[in-house]
Design an enzyme around this catalytic site. Structure first.
Site, PDB file in Angstrom:
ATOM      1  CB  ALA A 276      -0.911   0.020   1.228  1.00 55.85           C
ATOM      2  CB  SER A 277       1.835   3.798  -1.621  1.00 55.07           C
ATOM      3  OG  SER A 277       2.812   2.794  -1.763  1.00 55.07           O
ATOM      4  CG  ASN A 278      -0.496   7.177   2.598  1.00 55.82           C
ATOM      5  OD1 ASN A 278      -1.350   6.312   2.443  1.00 55.82           O
ATOM      6  ND2 ASN A 278       0.034   7.452   3.776  1.00 55.82           N
TER       7      ASN A 278
END
Length: 559
Positions: A276-278
Site C-alpha cells: 500500500a502507499s499514500n
C-alpha cells in the site's frame, strides 16, 4: 569543490554506480526535489563518498559516445547515494541503470530472477518447510519464463531496447566482479549469474501479478488436484538422492483433506494485500505559487525484493526523470520531470476473476459451460532441488488448467468453499481463475516511458487513453500548469452486472463476460485546477524543497 574528472571503463556491453530508497517525496512543480533515505541491506559501501556539504559543480550535459553496437553512460552520485545517469539513447540509459542497480542490489536482482524462473530450489535447496519447492512449482505453473521467451520479440522497440540494455548493464557488473567481492548475502554464490533479457522480462511478468496470481503461489495452486489423484511431487528419475518433502506433501494434500487458508498462513480475505502507499496531488488553487504539487509516500518495504530504488535517467531531448522503481525494473515507476510529477498507490480493485465450474457428471476433469463440455487440461512440471551432492534431485508434479487459467484449491481460498469434486448446492464443483494482469507486463516500459516523457496533462493521459495499464495501482498526478489528476486505470476484470450481482462472497465474482479491448472496467478519474487528487491515507504536503549534493567522481561506463 567536487572532483568532476571522468573515469572510462570499457568492455563488451557495459554499465555504472550507487543507490538509495525514497521514503517520502514532495515535489513542487518548477522545483527539482526528491528526498531519499535508506540503502540496500548489506549491498552498499558509502565509505568513498565525499563529505562536502557544498553544491556540486554542474554535471556533464553531453552524453558519452557509445562504441559501435554497444552502450555508454555517465553516472554522477549524490551524497545520499542517488545515481544520475546520462546517456545518448534509451538502451545506454537502461544499461547504466542495470549496472548501478547491480552494483547496489546484485543479490536482490539475482534472487528475483531465480524466483520468476522457478529456480530457487535448484540453488538454495528445499528451503524452510519446503517453501522453495512449493513456490518454484507454482511460479513455473504460471508459465512466466515460457511466456517471456515466447513473447519477448513481440514487445515494442523501446521495451526491447531498455530491457536488453538493463540486462547488459547488470551482466557487466557481474562479469567484472569476482565472486568473492560480491556483497555478503551472495558472496561467492553460484546463483549470481549473467541474465538474459527474456529472464528479466519474466521477472516483469511476476511483478505484474503482485495483486493477483502471485497471491496463490504458496499453496493454492500447488494443492489443486482432482479427488483420487496423488497431488504430491514425485521423483522425476529413479535412484536419485532423496530429500525431505514432508511439508510439501502435506500442503499438496490440503486441497483434498479439508485444509483452510490458515493452513497456508492466509486469512481468507484475498482483498487484503501487504502492499500500500499514500499520495497527494494538489491543483493550482491549493498551492501558494499556483503550480501543482505532489507528495508521494510509498509504503513498500525497506528490505527484500520489493524495495524501491531511486535514480535519475536523462537522455537529452528524449527523457529526463528523477524517481524510484522496483529493483530490477529499467525505468522509474514514480517520479517527476521538468513539468509533471506522479506517484502510485495500490488500487483496491480486484485484479482476477474466480470461476466456480460445474463438473461434468462422473468426470472430475471436465466441466459444463453454456451446455457444452469443456476439458480441464493437465501439465507435468519438473524442477531441480539442490541436495548437497553434485547432482540435484529432480521432482515432477502435475498441475491443472481450465480455459481461464490454473485450477485452485477452493477450500484454501475460503473455508466455506468445497474441495475439488465436492458439492455446493447439489452440484459438484471445482475452482479456477483468470488473471487480468496476465498480459500487462508487456506495457511496463512503454507505459511508464510515455508517462515520464509527458510535458502536460494531455500527454500524460495519452497512454491511459490508448488502453495503457499501470498493473495494480492508482495514479496521482500534478504539473507546473497547476493541474492535478487521479485515475485508477489498473487492469481489472470486465464483469457483467449479472456477474457482479451473483458473487456470493465479497471477493468472489462468480462469472464473467468477454473482456473489453483493455480488459478493464471504466477507470475512475478526477482532474482539474481545483482538484486535490488523493489516494490511500493522505498526509500533508510541504511547499519547501531541498537538494542533494553530487559527491562522487562521475564515471563513464561503456561496452
Amino acid at each position: 569543490m567536487i572532483d568532476t574528472r571522468r573515469t572510462a571503463i570499457r568492455s563488451p556491453r557495459a554499465g555504472i554506480a550507487r543507490t538509495a530508497l525514497g521514503a517520502t517525496v514532495a515535489v513542487t512543480l518548477g522545483t527539482a526535489l526528491l528526498a531519499a533515505g535508506c540503502s540496500d541491506d548489506a549491498n552498499i559501501d558509502i565509505a568513498d563518498r565525499d563529505s562536502s556539504d557544498s553544491m556540486a559543480e554542474a554535471g556533464p550535459t553531453t552524453p558519452p559516445e557509445a562504441p559501435a553496437g554497444g552502450y555508454a553512460a555517465t553516472i554522477r552520485t549524490t551524497t545520499n547515494g542517488v545515481p544520475h545517469i546520462l546517456a545518448a539513447d534509451l538502451g545506454s540509459a537502461a544499461f547504466g541503470e542495470g549496472y548501478v542497480q547491480a552494483r547496489d542490489n546484485v543479490c536482490l536482482i539475482a534472487d528475483s530472477i531465480l524466483r520468476a524462473t522457478g529456480r530457487r530450489a535448484a540453488f538454495y535447496g528445499p528451503g524452510p518447510d519446503n517453501i522453495n519447492v512449493i513456490t518454484d512449482f507454482s511460479y513455473r505453473a504460471l508459465g512466466l519464463a515460457d511466456k517471456a521467451d515466447a513473447e519477448f520479440d513481440e514487445l515494442g522497440d523501446d521495451s526491447k531496447t531498455m530491457i536488453t540494455g538493463f540486462a547488459a548493464g547488470y551482466n557487466k557488473y557481474v562479469e567484472e566482479t569476482a565472486p568473492a567481492d560480491l556483497p555478503g548475502k551472495c558472496v561467492s554464490a553460484d546463483w549470481v549469474q549473467p541474465i538474459t533479457p527474456e529472464q528479466l522480462y519474466a521477472y516483469y511478468q511476476l511483478t505484474a501479478l503482485y495483486a493477483s496470481g502471485d497471491q496463490f503461489v504458496t499453496g493454492v495452486t500447488f494443492s489443486a488436484a482432482p479427488p483420487g489423484v496423488n497431488p504430491s511431487p514425485r521423483p522425476a528419475t529413479p535412484d536419485q538422492t532423496r530429500i525431505d518433502l514432508n511439508h510439501a506433501n502435506r500442503v499438496a494434500r490440503l486441497g483434498q483433506t479439508g485444509g483452510t487458508p490458515a493452513d497456508i498462513g492466509k486469512s481468507g480475505d484475498w482483498a487484503v494485500h501487504d502492499i500500500a502507499s499514500n499520495a497527494w496531488g494538489l491543483g493550482s488553487e491549493y498551492t501558494e505559487n499556483g503550480k501543482g504539487a505532489l507528495l508521494a509516500n510509498p509504503h513498500f518495504p525497506y528490505t527484500g525484493n520489493r524495495r524501491l530504488y531511486q535514480s535519475q535517467i536523462t537522455v537529452p531531448g528524449r527523457y529526463n526523470v528523477n524517481g524510484a522503481t522496483l529493483i530490477g525494473v529499467a525505468i522509474p515507476l514514480i517520479g517527476f520531470n521538468e513539468h509533471v510529477a506522479w506517484s502510485h498507490t495500490v488500487s483496491t480493485a480486484r485484479h482476477f476473476t474466480a470461476y466456480q465450474l460445474a463438473l461434468a457428471e462422473g468426470d472430475d476433469l471436465a466441466y459444463i459451460k453454456d451446455g457444452q463440455t469443456r476439458p480441464i487440461t493437465q501439465r507435468d512440471i519438473t524442477i531441480d532441488v539442490a541436495n548437497g551432492t553434485p547432482t540435484p534431485t529432480r521432482l515432477t508434479k502435475t498441475f491443472y488448467y481450465s480455459e481461464y487459467g490454473p485450477m485452485l484449491a477452493g477450500n484454501l481460498i475460503n473455508a466455506n468453499l468445497p474441495a475439488w469434486g465436492n458439492t455446493l448446492g447439489g452440484q459438484r464443483v471445482a475452482y479456477t481463475y483468470r488473471d487480468a494482469n496476465t498480459d500487462t507486463a508487456r506495457q511496463t516500459v512503454d507505459q511508464w516511458l510515455a508517462m515520464g516523457s509527458a510535458s502536460n496533462i494531455d500527454e500524460f493521459k495519452a497512454p491511459f487513453e490508448a488502453c495503457g495499464s499501470v498493473l495494480w495501482t492508482n495514479t496521482v498526478y500534478a504539473d507546473d500548469a497547476g493541474r492535478a489528476f487521479f485515475i485508477d486505470a489498473s487492469a481489472t476484470p470486465h464483469l457483467s452486472d449479472e456477474a457482479l450481482a451473483a458473487r456470493p462472497i465479497r471477493w468472489w465474482p462468480g462469472s464473467t463476460r468477454p473482456a473489453s479491448p483493455c480488459w478493464m472496467a471504466a477507470p475512475r478519474v478526477t482532474t482539474g485546477s481545483k482538484a486535490i487528487a488523493t489516494a490511500a491515507c493522505p498526509t500533508t504536503a510541504s511547499p519547501s524543497s531541498s537538494a542533494q549534493i553530487m559527491s562522487r567522481t562521475p564515471t563513464i561506463v561503456s561496452g
